[in-house]
Design an enzyme around this catalytic site. Structure first.
Site, PDB file in Angstrom:
ATOM      1  N   ARG A 140      26.289  -2.926  29.448  1.00  0.00           N
ATOM      2  CA  ARG A 140      25.983  -2.099  28.278  1.00  0.00           C
ATOM      3  C   ARG A 140      25.115  -0.886  28.663  1.00  0.00           C
ATOM      4  O   ARG A 140      25.606   0.229  28.822  1.00  0.00           O
ATOM      5  CB  ARG A 140      25.307  -2.942  27.178  1.00  0.00           C
ATOM      6  N   ASP A 141      23.834  -1.113  28.877  1.00  0.00           N
ATOM      7  CA  ASP A 141      22.960   0.033  29.161  1.00  0.00           C
ATOM      8  C   ASP A 141      23.392   0.731  30.447  1.00  0.00           C
ATOM      9  O   ASP A 141      23.263   1.949  30.569  1.00  0.00           O
ATOM     10  CB  ASP A 141      21.502  -0.427  29.277  1.00  0.00           C
TER      11      ASP A 141
ATOM     12  N   CYS B 289      20.841   7.115  29.157  1.00  0.00           N
ATOM     13  CA  CYS B 289      20.896   7.043  27.704  1.00  0.00           C
ATOM     14  C   CYS B 289      21.538   8.327  27.207  1.00  0.00           C
ATOM     15  O   CYS B 289      21.067   9.412  27.535  1.00  0.00           O
ATOM     16  CB  CYS B 289      19.503   6.888  27.109  1.00  0.00           C
TER      17      CYS B 289
HETATM   18 ZN    ZN Z   1      17.755   1.611  29.106  1.00  0.00          ZN
END
Ligand code: ZN
Length: 298
Positions: A9-10, A234
């Site tokens: 995910r991240d 991000c």
């Molecule tokens: Zn992160």
């Protein structure tokens, strides 16, 4: 010491290469084979905002189901929560941001509204038998507002703890933290959230990530996030770079005599495989340097 593998995910969410569902599932299977037992598998956000996560349901439909493995889905709102429950996650991770500007950019809402959102979901998560963790993003600094007062983070943690969540994470979303900050925040949060399980989510953007991990351990934090290969950023934080690399962290822990239950050689193998999937070397060092002593990597 518990490591949560956040690569699927991240790690992947900011990669320009669109990774196939099949490769995501292979990353997850390899992580389980290496001994990782909590895996942030995907996020249930709008596919237009994070196209890499558009296959969240397909990923969850394909993961190996084992009683000793817990899959975490990131959710930002009720719609995401409902999708995560339907997809069969074991835990949901919500995010509140410690700075107002970043909260608006990342969550599309104020800090107060996102806290209210967590409050609204907490009871339903319990009723559904799901673990609930909350990550406090930008705890160590904000890409837009700069310094984030530690009192703000501690106060947020207190309010999150009051909602009855299982685990609270301090996230260095943009990788600006230093060890004394980790020590102070860990102590401050522990004081207002007695009994809470604390986790750190560290990025190595400015090469302080591993020093911060040691500080977290020294402060009594028992859960750390990491991504195989150290991938990750991000989409809403300019120039944020990778997470702690799982293999580099495992090496540090192994050589320090701290058991994480994770097989270093296997994670190194996965990092090298990931280099091929992404078409570029991943940031972690162990895949290049190799283990010591002897060659554990194959
Ligand atoms: Zn992160």
């Amino acid at each position: 010491m518990e490591i949560i593998e956040v690569g699927p995910r991240d790690g992947l969410q900011n990669e320009k290469v669109l990774v196939s569902t099949e490769d995501k599932l292979e990353l997850i299977s390899r992580s389980i084979d290496a001994g990782l037992r909590r895996i942030e598998a995907t996020s249930f956000v709008h596919p237009r905002r994070v196209p890499q996560m558009a296959d969240a349901e397909a990923v969850m439909a394909g993961v190996p189901r084992r009683p000793d493995v817990s899959y975490i889905g990131l959710v930002l709102n009720r719609r995401g929560f409902d999708r995560a429950v339907a997809a069969g996650v074991d835990e949901v991770n919500c995010v509140v941001v410690a700075s107002e500007t970043f909260s608006q950019r990342n969550q599309g809402m104020s800090i107060a509204d996102s806290l209210q959102g967590v409050a609204d979901l907490a009871g339903d998560a319990r009723a559904a038998g799901l673990g609930l963790s909350v990550t406090i993003a930008a705890s160590f600094g904000c890409p837009f507002e700069g310094e984030v007062p530690e009192t703000t983070v501690v106060d947020l943690a207190r309010r999150v703890h009051d909602l009855g969540v299982d685990e609270i994470a301090l996230a260095d979303t943009i990788g600006v933290g230093v060890p004394p900050q980790v020590s102070r925040l860990a102590a401050g949060v522990a004081a207002v959230a007695p009994g809470a399980r604390l986790r750190c989510h560290l990025h190595n953007t400015r090469n302080t990530g591993y020093a911060n991990a040691v500080a977290a351990l020294d402060a009594g934090i028992t859960v750390l996030d990491a991504s195989t290969g150290g991938i990750g950023g991000c989409p809403f934080a300019p120039d944020a770079t990778g997470n702690l690399a799982t293999e580099d962290l495992v090496y540090l822990l192994d050589r320090s005599g701290i058991d994480s239950g994770v097989d270093l050689g296997r994670v190194i193998g996965t990092a090298r495989w990931l280099d091929g999937v992404l078409g570029a070397p991943t940031p972690g060092q162990l895949a290049r340097a190799g283990a010591f002593p002897g060659s554990l990597a194959d």
